[in-house]
Design a protein around this motif. Structure first.
Motif, short mmCIF file in Angstrom:
data_model
loop_
_atom_site.label_atom_id
_atom_site.label_comp_id
_atom_site.label_asym_id
_atom_site.label_seq_id
_atom_site.Cartn_x
_atom_site.Cartn_y
_atom_site.Cartn_z
N GLY A 1 2.20 -1.62 -7.88
CA GLY A 1 3.21 -1.42 -6.92
C GLY A 1 2.97 -1.57 -5.46
O GLY A 1 3.81 -1.78 -4.65
N HIS A 2 1.61 -1.36 -5.29
CA HIS A 2 1.13 -1.34 -3.67
C HIS A 2 0.70 -2.80 -3.37
O HIS A 2 -0.07 -3.18 -2.58
N CYS B 1 6.75 0.84 2.93
CA CYS B 1 6.64 1.71 1.59
C CYS B 1 6.15 2.90 1.86
O CYS B 1 5.61 3.36 2.95
N CYS C 1 3.78 4.27 0.68
CA CYS C 1 2.22 4.19 1.01
C CYS C 1 1.83 4.18 2.34
O CYS C 1 0.53 4.24 2.80
N CYS D 1 5.32 -3.93 0.13
CA CYS D 1 4.50 -3.57 -1.21
C CYS D 1 5.92 -4.02 -2.27
O CYS D 1 7.04 -3.87 -2.12
ZN LIG Z 1 2.81 0.54 -0.91
#
Ligand SMILES: [Zn+2]
Length: 385
Positions: A230-231, A241, A243, A248
């Motif tokens: 997912g990243h 995102c 994160c 991402c």
């Molecule tokens: Zn991410």
């Protein structure tokens, strides 16, 4: 002792199995097998079940692990709910317990609910029969220290010594694993991917992740973060995102990302069957329903998401060369066209030799995959000893 372990593990993997076949697999002398099987039966670790189906010769009775000898609990939690299973040594589900997390997502509340769910299952068997509790964690774990390190799904969930807390409260060994890795392990041991030694599992829902079985082993990674599909960076001008990065896969193709895009398009005046939702919020199930009725907007956005997912998965296939890709059941909910589009992009973007014999499947374990995989961790530990 060593040979006993070899025999138990060979039976676990191949049961029900005859003594003759056991000899072929383990290469242990027949006399030794007879003796050790006898001891293991006396210790209640093995049972005989049925006879082998052979046309010629004397039919041999088949050996199986006595599932009821010991048990383990597997539990998965996230910001929404807790699902836990009591399983026996053969990974057979004996009881299930679910709880919603509700509005209060304070750390202490969630931990208290985990304790309640786990102890209600543990009370169903004598305490000396319970080997431990496996936790499928929604975020990053440090399994050696028993720390649930971080989850973007739960506010203020950082550096939680979950293993220690649960061990003190429940008085049983506790092991942690990330949820995508737990699910992958369950698919490999018990699900559609059973015994497929090079396997890729794709988790899809609030987040996106994958799990990799490579040459029969689950890849966990140096920081136990292997599989953060997912990243992976997929779009130069993509959304921000959770994160902290942008573009991402998770930020542009996960279910919340899809819902956000539909909502924004409707607010900007795009026509859709879900135009008149009361609070302006759009749920994934509304989108699936509209898409199934031919709604152009939803179909387009789902299609775009499938395209990005296909690219991300194709990259992963090029890296790990799996024999099979197993899709999360939630991907099938998006509609047949969604999976077809993903497969089309995979075939376009992966090397031809890697996809010519590649198999696709949808998870058969569904929501039980996470807790089953977490329980498997505890059972594996037992069979290692
Ligand atoms: Zn991410």
């Amino acid at each position: 002792m060593e040979k006993k372990k070899v025999i138990l593990n060979a039976i676990r993997k191949n049961q029900p199995i005859s003594r003759t076949r056991l000899k072929e697999i383990t290469d242990i002398r027949p006399g030794t097998i007879t003796d050790l099987v006898k001891t293991l039966k006396e210790d209640n670790f093995l049972i005989e079940e049925g006879k082998e189906k052979s046309l010629r010769g004397r039919k041999q009775s088949l050996l199986k692990i006595n599932g009821e000898r010991y048990f383990a609990i597997g539990l998965e939690f996230d910001a929404e709910r807790i699902i836990a299973l009591l399983v026996n040594l053969n990974n057979e589900i004996k009881a299930k317990k679910e709880t919603e997390i509700g509005e209060d997502k304070e750390k202490e509340t969630i931990i208290e609910k985990i304790v309640l769910v786990a102890s209600s299952l543990s009370q169903r068997i004598p305490s000396e029969k319970l080997l431990g509790l496996g936790i499928a964690d929604p975020g990053v774990v440090k399994s050696k220290e028993g720390i649930s390190f971080f989850s973007s799904l739960i506010p203020n969930w950082e550096n939680v010594p979950l293993g220690k807390i649960l061990n003190e409260r429940l008085k049983i060994p506790v092991k942690l694993i990330s949820a995508p890795q737990a699910k992958t392990l369950a698919e490999f041991r018990l699900g559609t991917g059973k015994n497929i030694e090079n396997l890729l599992f794709i988790e899809f829902g609030p987040g996106i992740a994958c799990g990799v079985i490579s040459e029969g082993r689950l890849l966990r990674g140096h920081n136990e973060m292997a599989g953060e599909l997912g990243h992976t960076h997929i779009s130069e001008n993509g959304a921000i995102c959770g994160c902290g990065s942008y573009g991402c896969l998770e930020a542009i193709a996960s279910l919340p990302a899809i819902a956000k895009k539909v909502k924004e398009a409707i607010a900007a005046g795009s026509k859709s069957l879900i135009e008149n939702s009361e609070d302006g919020e759009v749920t994934p199930s509304q989108i699936f329903e509209a898409a199934s009725k031919g709604d152009k907007l939803c179909l387009n956005i789902l299609n775009e998401s499938a395209n990005y997912l296909g690219s991300g998965i194709a990259n992963t296939i090029n890296l790990f060369n799996p024999e099979m890709v197993i899709f999360d059941q939630r991907m099938a909910l998006c509609g047949e066209f969604f999976l077809e589009e993903i497969k089309r992009v995979i075939k376009r973007q992966s090397l031809r030799f890697a996809t010519s014999s590649l198999k696709f499947a949808v998870s058969s374990l569904g929501e039980e995959a996470g807790p089953l995989g977490a329980a498997t961790l505890i059972l594996d530990e037992f069979f290692k000893k």
